[in-house]
Design a protein around this motif. Structure first.
Motif, PDB file in Angstrom:
ATOM      1  N   ILE A 173     -29.647 -62.601 -34.809  1.00  0.00           N
ATOM      2  CA  ILE A 173     -28.587 -62.925 -33.854  1.00  0.00           C
ATOM      3  C   ILE A 173     -29.129 -62.803 -32.438  1.00  0.00           C
ATOM      4  O   ILE A 173     -29.853 -61.858 -32.116  1.00  0.00           O
ATOM      5  N   ASP A 174     -28.822 -63.801 -31.625  1.00  0.00           N
ATOM      6  CA  ASP A 174     -29.218 -63.793 -30.221  1.00  0.00           C
ATOM      7  C   ASP A 174     -27.983 -64.049 -29.370  1.00  0.00           C
ATOM      8  O   ASP A 174     -27.415 -65.130 -29.391  1.00  0.00           O
ATOM      9  N   LEU A 175     -27.556 -63.017 -28.659  1.00  0.00           N
ATOM     10  CA  LEU A 175     -26.425 -63.100 -27.741  1.00  0.00           C
ATOM     11  C   LEU A 175     -26.867 -62.885 -26.297  1.00  0.00           C
ATOM     12  O   LEU A 175     -26.043 -62.676 -25.413  1.00  0.00           O
ATOM     13  N   SER A 176     -28.154 -62.929 -26.040  1.00  0.00           N
ATOM     14  CA  SER A 176     -28.723 -62.603 -24.735  1.00  0.00           C
ATOM     15  C   SER A 176     -28.169 -63.472 -23.610  1.00  0.00           C
ATOM     16  O   SER A 176     -27.768 -64.614 -23.827  1.00  0.00           O
ATOM     17  N   ARG A 177     -28.196 -62.880 -22.421  1.00  0.00           N
ATOM     18  CA  ARG A 177     -27.832 -63.552 -21.178  1.00  0.00           C
ATOM     19  C   ARG A 177     -26.427 -64.149 -21.199  1.00  0.00           C
ATOM     20  O   ARG A 177     -26.211 -65.291 -20.844  1.00  0.00           O
ATOM     21  N   ASN A 178     -25.485 -63.344 -21.648  1.00  0.00           N
ATOM     22  CA  ASN A 178     -24.073 -63.659 -21.537  1.00  0.00           C
ATOM     23  C   ASN A 178     -23.445 -62.656 -20.581  1.00  0.00           C
ATOM     24  O   ASN A 178     -24.145 -61.837 -19.998  1.00  0.00           O
ATOM     25  N   LYS A 179     -22.163 -62.685 -20.406  1.00  0.00           N
ATOM     26  CA  LYS A 179     -21.476 -61.853 -19.419  1.00  0.00           C
ATOM     27  C   LYS A 179     -20.607 -60.777 -20.056  1.00  0.00           C
ATOM     28  O   LYS A 179     -19.573 -60.412 -19.525  1.00  0.00           O
ATOM     29  N   PHE A 180     -21.007 -60.277 -21.203  1.00  0.00           N
ATOM     30  CA  PHE A 180     -20.239 -59.225 -21.864  1.00  0.00           C
ATOM     31  C   PHE A 180     -20.297 -57.938 -21.052  1.00  0.00           C
ATOM     32  O   PHE A 180     -21.341 -57.562 -20.551  1.00  0.00           O
ATOM     33  N   SER A 181     -19.187 -57.275 -20.923  1.00  0.00           N
ATOM     34  CA  SER A 181     -19.125 -55.946 -20.321  1.00  0.00           C
ATOM     35  C   SER A 181     -18.545 -55.038 -21.387  1.00  0.00           C
ATOM     36  O   SER A 181     -17.362 -54.706 -21.369  1.00  0.00           O
ATOM     37  N   THR A 182     -19.363 -54.673 -22.330  1.00  0.00           N
ATOM     38  CA  THR A 182     -18.909 -53.948 -23.502  1.00  0.00           C
ATOM     39  C   THR A 182     -20.046 -53.083 -24.012  1.00  0.00           C
ATOM     40  O   THR A 182     -21.149 -53.118 -23.489  1.00  0.00           O
ATOM     41  N   SER A 183     -19.777 -52.332 -25.033  1.00  0.00           N
ATOM     42  CA  SER A 183     -20.827 -51.571 -25.703  1.00  0.00           C
ATOM     43  C   SER A 183     -21.209 -52.299 -26.987  1.00  0.00           C
ATOM     44  O   SER A 183     -20.529 -53.226 -27.423  1.00  0.00           O
ATOM     45  N   ILE A 184     -22.307 -51.869 -27.593  1.00  0.00           N
ATOM     46  CA  ILE A 184     -22.685 -52.415 -28.890  1.00  0.00           C
ATOM     47  C   ILE A 184     -21.752 -51.782 -29.910  1.00  0.00           C
ATOM     48  O   ILE A 184     -21.694 -50.563 -30.023  1.00  0.00           O
ATOM     49  N   PRO A 185     -20.992 -52.572 -30.661  1.00  0.00           N
ATOM     50  CA  PRO A 185     -20.017 -51.991 -31.582  1.00  0.00           C
ATOM     51  C   PRO A 185     -20.658 -51.297 -32.775  1.00  0.00           C
ATOM     52  O   PRO A 185     -21.714 -51.709 -33.258  1.00  0.00           O
ATOM     53  N   GLU A 186     -20.007 -50.251 -33.245  1.00  0.00           N
ATOM     54  CA  GLU A 186     -20.464 -49.525 -34.439  1.00  0.00           C
ATOM     55  C   GLU A 186     -20.581 -50.443 -35.650  1.00  0.00           C
ATOM     56  O   GLU A 186     -21.423 -50.256 -36.506  1.00  0.00           O
ATOM     57  N   GLY A 187     -19.737 -51.474 -35.711  1.00  0.00           N
ATOM     58  CA  GLY A 187     -19.722 -52.388 -36.840  1.00  0.00           C
ATOM     59  C   GLY A 187     -21.019 -53.145 -37.058  1.00  0.00           C
ATOM     60  O   GLY A 187     -21.214 -53.765 -38.098  1.00  0.00           O
ATOM     61  N   ILE A 188     -21.916 -53.098 -36.085  1.00  0.00           N
ATOM     62  CA  ILE A 188     -23.193 -53.789 -36.255  1.00  0.00           C
ATOM     63  C   ILE A 188     -23.958 -53.238 -37.459  1.00  0.00           C
ATOM     64  O   ILE A 188     -24.729 -53.942 -38.092  1.00  0.00           O
ATOM     65  N   GLY A 189     -23.700 -51.999 -37.828  1.00  0.00           N
ATOM     66  CA  GLY A 189     -24.355 -51.392 -38.980  1.00  0.00           C
ATOM     67  C   GLY A 189     -23.958 -52.004 -40.303  1.00  0.00           C
ATOM     68  O   GLY A 189     -24.632 -51.805 -41.310  1.00  0.00           O
ATOM     69  N   SER A 190     -22.881 -52.793 -40.321  1.00  0.00           N
ATOM     70  CA  SER A 190     -22.469 -53.456 -41.559  1.00  0.00           C
ATOM     71  C   SER A 190     -23.267 -54.725 -41.829  1.00  0.00           C
ATOM     72  O   SER A 190     -23.160 -55.306 -42.901  1.00  0.00           O
ATOM     73  N   GLN A 191     -24.058 -55.138 -40.873  1.00  0.00           N
ATOM     74  CA  GLN A 191     -24.898 -56.337 -41.027  1.00  0.00           C
ATOM     75  C   GLN A 191     -26.259 -55.927 -41.565  1.00  0.00           C
ATOM     76  O   GLN A 191     -27.291 -56.130 -40.953  1.00  0.00           O
ATOM     77  N   TRP A 192     -26.280 -55.360 -42.753  1.00  0.00           N
ATOM     78  CA  TRP A 192     -27.458 -54.676 -43.286  1.00  0.00           C
ATOM     79  C   TRP A 192     -28.656 -55.575 -43.528  1.00  0.00           C
ATOM     80  O   TRP A 192     -29.766 -55.097 -43.706  1.00  0.00           O
TER      81      TRP A 192
END
Length: 104
Positions: A42-61
């Protein structure tokens, strides 16, 4: 422009997502869940998100590479990233409000 698209179904064949260099804004909460069971890149680089990395990322094993550079991320890198045993690359550079170390 705007927020990330909503995916309402399980996309079991999807293995790569390239959404870099857009002007997506908002939160990543709810984006990483079990709807992408075979996601490897996954590549989401260079966007304008003002957020944290969600805990749910760990479900993408199956993830092997995560690119989230230059996104104005904040908070800490979630410990659930340590669950991603296939992860080879984690690019989070130039997120000046992101703190902490990469969990093992």
């Amino acid at each position: 422009t705007g927020s990330l698209p909503t995916f309402n179904a399980t996309m079991s064949e999807l293995v790569e997502i390239y959404l870099s260099d857009n002007t997506f804004t908002g939160s990543l909460d709810g984006f990483f869940n079990e709807q992408f069971p075979n996601l490897r890149f996954i590549d989401l680089s260079r966007n304008k998100f003002s957020t944290s990395i969600p805990e749910g990322i760990g479900s993408q094993w199956m993830l092997e590479s995560i690119e989230m550079a230059e996104m104005d991320l904040s908070g800490t890198i979630p410990t659930t990233i340590g669950l991603l045993t296939n992860l080879e690359n984690l690019y989070v550079e130039r997120n000046h409000r992101l703190a902490g170390s990469v969990p093992s």
